[in-house]
Design a protein around this motif. Sequence first.
Motif, short mmCIF file in Angstrom:
data_model
loop_
_atom_site.label_atom_id
_atom_site.label_comp_id
_atom_site.label_asym_id
_atom_site.label_seq_id
_atom_site.Cartn_x
_atom_site.Cartn_y
_atom_site.Cartn_z
N GLY A 6 26.22 20.62 2.98
CA GLY A 6 25.41 21.01 4.13
C GLY A 6 26.10 22.10 4.94
N THR A 7 25.35 23.03 5.38
CA THR A 7 25.91 24.08 6.22
C THR A 7 25.30 23.94 7.61
N ARG A 8 26.13 24.12 8.58
CA ARG A 8 25.68 24.04 9.96
C ARG A 8 25.59 25.44 10.53
N GLN A 9 24.57 25.63 11.32
CA GLN A 9 24.44 26.89 12.02
C GLN A 9 25.32 26.85 13.26
N LYS A 10 26.11 27.86 13.46
CA LYS A 10 26.94 27.93 14.65
C LYS A 10 26.06 28.32 15.83
N ARG A 11 26.21 27.55 16.91
CA ARG A 11 25.43 27.88 18.10
C ARG A 11 25.91 29.20 18.66
N SER A 12 24.97 29.98 19.15
CA SER A 12 25.37 31.25 19.72
C SER A 12 26.10 31.00 21.05
N GLU A 13 27.13 31.74 21.26
CA GLU A 13 27.95 31.60 22.45
C GLU A 13 27.22 32.18 23.66
N ILE A 14 27.25 31.45 24.76
CA ILE A 14 26.66 31.96 26.00
C ILE A 14 27.74 32.79 26.69
N PRO A 15 27.48 34.07 26.92
CA PRO A 15 28.51 34.93 27.51
C PRO A 15 28.77 34.59 28.98
N THR A 16 30.02 34.81 29.38
CA THR A 16 30.42 34.63 30.77
C THR A 16 30.49 36.00 31.41
N LEU A 17 29.86 36.14 32.57
CA LEU A 17 29.83 37.41 33.28
C LEU A 17 30.96 37.44 34.30
N ILE A 18 31.76 38.50 34.26
CA ILE A 18 32.88 38.70 35.18
C ILE A 18 32.62 40.00 35.92
N GLY A 19 32.71 39.97 37.25
CA GLY A 19 32.41 41.16 38.03
C GLY A 19 33.44 41.42 39.11
N ALA A 20 33.46 42.67 39.58
CA ALA A 20 34.43 43.09 40.58
C ALA A 20 33.78 43.24 41.94
N GLU A 48 37.01 39.76 43.24
CA GLU A 48 38.27 40.51 43.18
C GLU A 48 37.99 41.91 42.66
N GLU A 49 38.46 42.92 43.41
CA GLU A 49 38.22 44.28 42.98
C GLU A 49 39.51 44.95 42.49
N CYS A 50 40.32 44.18 41.81
CA CYS A 50 41.57 44.68 41.24
C CYS A 50 41.49 44.55 39.72
N ILE A 51 41.78 45.61 39.02
CA ILE A 51 41.65 45.61 37.56
C ILE A 51 42.62 44.62 36.92
N VAL A 71 31.73 43.61 34.43
CA VAL A 71 30.98 44.62 35.17
C VAL A 71 31.81 45.04 36.37
N PHE A 72 32.08 46.34 36.48
CA PHE A 72 32.83 46.84 37.64
C PHE A 72 32.47 48.29 37.87
N ASP A 73 32.77 48.76 39.08
CA ASP A 73 32.55 50.16 39.43
C ASP A 73 33.69 51.01 38.86
N ALA A 74 33.42 52.29 38.73
CA ALA A 74 34.42 53.19 38.13
C ALA A 74 35.67 53.32 39.01
N ASP A 75 35.52 53.18 40.33
CA ASP A 75 36.68 53.32 41.20
C ASP A 75 37.65 52.16 41.05
N VAL A 76 37.21 51.02 40.54
CA VAL A 76 38.10 49.88 40.34
C VAL A 76 39.08 50.14 39.21
N SER A 77 38.63 50.85 38.18
CA SER A 77 39.50 51.11 37.03
C SER A 77 40.61 52.11 37.36
N THR A 78 40.41 52.93 38.37
CA THR A 78 41.46 53.88 38.75
C THR A 78 42.32 53.27 39.80
#
Length: 78
Positions: A6-20, A48-51, A71-78
């Motif tokens: 028997g083969t089992r179908q792997k449940r699809s992973e529910i993504p976790t959202l991380i934001g700045a 938290e707005e620190c990379i 998800v973050f703004d471009a100014d956070v990465s700099t």
Amino acid sequence: MARRIGTRQKRSEIPTLIGAGLTEKWYFSHLQVLYNLSLKIKPRYFGEECIFTLEKLIKQVLDNDGLAIVVFDADVST
């Protein structure tokens, strides 16, 4: 006759959202309701707005075999 394996179908992973920022949390919470999205949106992954802090949160999710969307703004990465 051999046994069937028997083969089992792997449940699809529910993504976790991380934001700045807290506004991103509210945006995606609203979109989740509107479009019935399967996302984990937890308050501890926002604000938290620190990379470097974002990197720690990403590592925490990935270490638990999770799927992270960041998800973050471009100014956070700099």
